[in-house]
Design an enzyme around this catalytic site. Structure first.
Site, PDB file in Angstrom:
ATOM      1  N   GLY A 485       6.705  18.921   0.726  1.00 40.06           N
ATOM      2  CA  GLY A 485       7.390  17.764   1.522  1.00 40.06           C
ATOM      3  C   GLY A 485       6.611  16.373   1.549  1.00 40.06           C
ATOM      4  N   ARG A 647      -5.752   2.672  -2.536  1.00 41.92           N
ATOM      5  CA  ARG A 647      -4.691   1.771  -3.069  1.00 41.92           C
ATOM      6  C   ARG A 647      -3.441   2.895  -2.919  1.00 41.92           C
ATOM      7  NH1 ARG A 647      -2.620   2.238  -8.437  1.00 41.92           N
ATOM      8  NH2 ARG A 647      -0.976   0.941  -8.973  1.00 41.92           N
ATOM      9  N   GLU A 725      -3.729  14.045   5.920  1.00 42.79           N
ATOM     10  CA  GLU A 725      -4.321  14.550   7.001  1.00 42.79           C
ATOM     11  C   GLU A 725      -4.926  13.406   8.015  1.00 42.79           C
ATOM     12  OE1 GLU A 725      -4.921  17.992   6.792  1.00 42.79           O
ATOM     13  OE2 GLU A 725      -4.852  17.782   4.363  1.00 42.79           O
TER      14      GLU A 725
END
Length: 773
Positions: A485, A647, A725
């Site tokens: 996901g 980036r 995270e």
């Protein structure tokens, strides 16, 4: 890889998507498949003669099975077999056969291996029937007798049993120290000491864990499994059951959420394969929502943080110790305290980390494992120190900004945390914040503003990628990656399309099959840098091959062109300063007399270069809460998360990842906790009604900002870092700090429920950390 694997139903962007460049807000290429139902998940694959398995869960926390009566279950209509430890098929007996690629030290749990019970909810039987309904009914008829033994599941009552972990899992570095933190702490003029407690959190993805094993006529097993790595689970099945790797294929083209829960093979996989081998048929096993609470979880954790500073606010000492629970079988470890040695400049740092063995299943990674608790404790302590110093919490963090890693003096590969502080504070309006708690009131609610810093490792692993350009202009890129996901399909397609100058709808990224080129487990926010770097590398090799062919073509307009002067765009290659001088890629393939060109790339980290640097992503989280003190209700009304993650390849999916993580951070801060009846050793609130998660009414404005950063140490090919995270790290601390600013009550432990807002934190009955055994 000659072409697409048809069974994977690999999604592509809709026609008209056009050219893409890094950072563009591109919609997910798999979005249409998901919203229309074309995407099929592990429990939706079909096969002739499919059998259905339902797990029977144990009811004691520790002991042994003395008898299993399956007679009534076997008499039920449609029931084919009831598997137990007494009649299961042969499996290997040694621990190494069950150690998957992320297993911690110790002995992995093996379902139905013996009569021993290690935790409440452990699978003790599998009922297999012709229909799911028949299996579910018969599972209630299985009668199990036990001999119970004394169990232990209370962390705070057993902290004196803490011990240093046995050999660590890959990627875990034991905490180190620097200077003399004890002496510096005692001598410092300003200091604080705080204890923290965090209850167990459980994964609750929309898709429950499921496995469909489709057995071919030749005995080959094609396994559709909810996992974060098809190759890890294929490896596990082959080793555990003694099957050659060419007899097992694992697929996971679509995964309905995982974030750590799918890093390791869960027990329904083992049981489904057992049944398929025993019955020589296809079998499906799906866990119930209640059984989703019967395997790993974010561990219950106790922490103590001590900070000392001089009168100007410069840190003189950092001490951070943590103890969390693990199973009696394995030493599950997390990086809990190490972040306190990286985030702020300090000459005296002392870190400690221990475990307590309980009669529970081994914990497993949950989004931002270790940092979710460890950074929470550090950042709440920093807020507490700021108030003792009577300075702004953001000012304290700026004052102690670490330009190099405090523990080893290594420079950061890139670190734009100052930019996060500046942009986040400006967007939030932090300069308008009064210092004193209880200074802002609207109606019956106290308003508070809090902030915290976030940090997470920037990981790069190894991967192989194949890129195939077809004569009709299609580019098929393949690797055994996973998409839980997070947007893997989209981001990898974007990287390939940008590199080859193709419209996005001409690119297909193929993942989720163990037969594809090797990819690491999707975890630790490493897929973009690792697999993405591999995609870029494969496409660059493809460019070089095409340029070589084009220059050798008779009468080629690019015969004398240097590679650096050629660019790829719109299905052609052309001179950068002369767009009219070009060749269609189809012409190049035709000149070579082939209908496809394939290149492969082996992505490896720049290890010699990287070891000289500390590699991390950073964030600054700003939070507004409104607190009704009469009811104890906290509303998080505004969050600004400013992230420095290298980036950004896909602006839309990256922002979605961070905002989703913020939602989870709010849920961690205010809602999520699993309650244990210690007399039974059992989690009691094992459903959505009782296990509270954040819902739409709990979530308001979330603003995501990305700092300008380009890290070619972490990712030579892309300059990227991971964002999965970091979006969660620091959110719960920012919420806690905002509650203090609103109310003047310091609530250090999570979740911060209404009773704590009304009455304060529960008393933690330990004043000093126990001595390690």
């Amino acid at each position: 890889m000659t072409d697409l694997i048809p069974e994977l139903r690999t999604p592509t962007a809709p026609e008209g998507t056009g050219r893409v460049k890094g950072g563009m807000p591109v919609s997910r290429v798999d979005g249409r498949a998901k919203v229309t139902g074309a995407a099929r998940y592990a429990a939706e694959e079909q096969a002739p003669g499919l059998r259905y398995g339902v797990v029977v869960s144990g009811t004691i926390a520790r002991g042994r099975i003395t008898a299993i009566d399956t007679g009534e279950a076997l008499k039920a209509p449609g029931v084919i077999e009831v598997l137990t430890h007494l009649n299961r098929p042969k499996i290997r007996s040694w621990d190494l056969a069950y150690k998957d690629m992320t297993a911690p030290g110790g002995s992995p749990f093996r379902p139905l291996v013996s009569d021993r019970i290690f935790y409440s909810g452990q699978p003790v039987a599998l009922v297999v029937a012709e229909t799911f309904e028949a299996a579910r009914y018969a599972a209630q008829l299985v009668k199990v007798s036990y001999e119970e033994e004394k169990h232990e599941t209370d962390l705070l009552a057993t902290l004196d049993q803490a011990y240093k972990p046995r050999p660590m899992k890959a990627g875990f570095t034991p905490p180190s120290s620097k200077g003399d933190a004890d002496k510096a702490f005692e001598e410092a003029p300003i200091k604080i000491e705080s204890q923290f407690y965090h209850g167990v959190e459980h994964h609750n993805p929309m898709e429950m864990f499921a496995t469909t094993v489709i057995r071919g006529e030749d005995g080959h097993l094609t396994i559709y499994d909810k996992t974060q790595s098809s190759q890890n689970n294929r490896w596990y099945v082959s080793r555990a059951f003694g099957l050659s790797k060419d007899k097992v294929t694992v697929r996971n083209p679509f995964v309905g959420g995982a974030f750590g829960s799918g890093l390791r093979p869960q027990y329904q996989l083992t049981l489904a394969v057992m049944a398929a081998l025993q019955l020589k048929s296809s079998v499906r096993v799906v866990l119930t929502r209640q059984q989703m609470f019967s395997f790993g979880h974010r561990p219950e954790t106790w922490q103590k943080v001590s900070l000392a500073a001089d009168k100007d606010g410069k840190l003189q000492a950092i001490r951070h110790e943590a103890i969390h629970e693990t199973s009696r079988l394995e030493d599950y470890v997390e990086v809990v305290v190490n972040w306190s040695g990286q985030l702020y400049a300090c000459d005296n740092i002392k870190l400690g980390y221990k475990l307590v063995a309980h009669d529970r299943h081994s914990p497993i990674d949950m989004r931002a494992p270790g940092a979710a608790h460890g950074v929470h404790a550090l950042e709440v302590a920093m807020d507490e120190l700021a108030y003792k110093l009577k300075i702004d919490p953001l000012q304290l963090r700026r004052l102690n900004y670490a330009s190099v890693n405090p523990l080893d003096d290594k420079p950061y590969s890139t670190k734009e945390l100052h930019q996060c502080y500046d942009k986040g504070a400006a967007r939030f309006g932090w300069d308008k914040r009064p210092l004193e708690p209880r200074s802002m009131v609207e109606g019956e609610e106290l308003v508070g503003w809090g902030m915290a810093t976030g940090i997470w490792d920037s990981l790069v692993m190894m991967a192989r990628v194949s890129a195939v350009l077809h004569a009709d202009g299609r580019l098929v890129v393949s690797s055994a990656a996973s998409d839980i996901g997070t947007g893997t399909y989209t981001v990898m397609s974007m990287i390939a399309a940008e590199c080859m100058g193709l419209p996005l709808e001409k690119v297909t990224f193929q993942l989720g099959d163990s037969t594809l080129p090797m990819a690491p487990i999707e975890g630790g926010s490493s897929h973009v840098t690792t697999v993405g770097g591999g995609v870029h590398g494969a496409c660059e090799k493809l460019q070089k091959t095409l340029i070589k062919i084009a220059r050798a073509m008779p009468g080629s307009p690019l015969a004398k062109a240097k590679p650096k002067d050629i660019e790829f765009t719109d299905g052609a290659m052309q001179l950068r300063n002369r767009p009219d001088v070009s060749l269609r890629l189809s012409e190049v393939l035709a000149a070579k007399g082939v209908d496809r060109i394939e290149e492969k790339y082996f992505m490896t980290p720049q290890m010699l270069k990287q070891r000289k640097f500390t590699r991390a992503v950073h964030s600054a989280v700003f939070c507004e809460v409104r607190v009704n003190e009469k009811l104890g209700i906290v509303r998080v009304t505004r969050v600004v998360s400013a992230v420095a993650a290298g980036r950004i390849i896909s602006g839309k999916t990256a922002a979605s990842q961070v905002s989703g993580a913020v939602v989870w951070g709010i849920s961690q801060a205010l809602h999520e906790e699993s309650f244990t009846d210690h007399k039974l050793g059992r989690f009691m609130n094992h459903n959505y009604a009782d296990y509270h998660v954040a819902v739409n009414a709990d979530i308001h404005d979330i603003d995501v900002i990305f700092a300008q950063e380009d890290d070619r140490i972490v990712s030579k090919q892309l300059g990227a870092k991971g964002v999965g995270e970091i979006g969660l790290v620091g959110v719960s601390a920012a919420v806690s700090n905002a509650i203090f600013h609103a109310t003047g009550k310091r609530l250090r432990s999570t979740p911060i429920t209404p009773d704590k807002v009304l009455l304060g934190d529960r008393e933690i009955p330990v004043a000093e950390p126990p001595q390690a055994k």
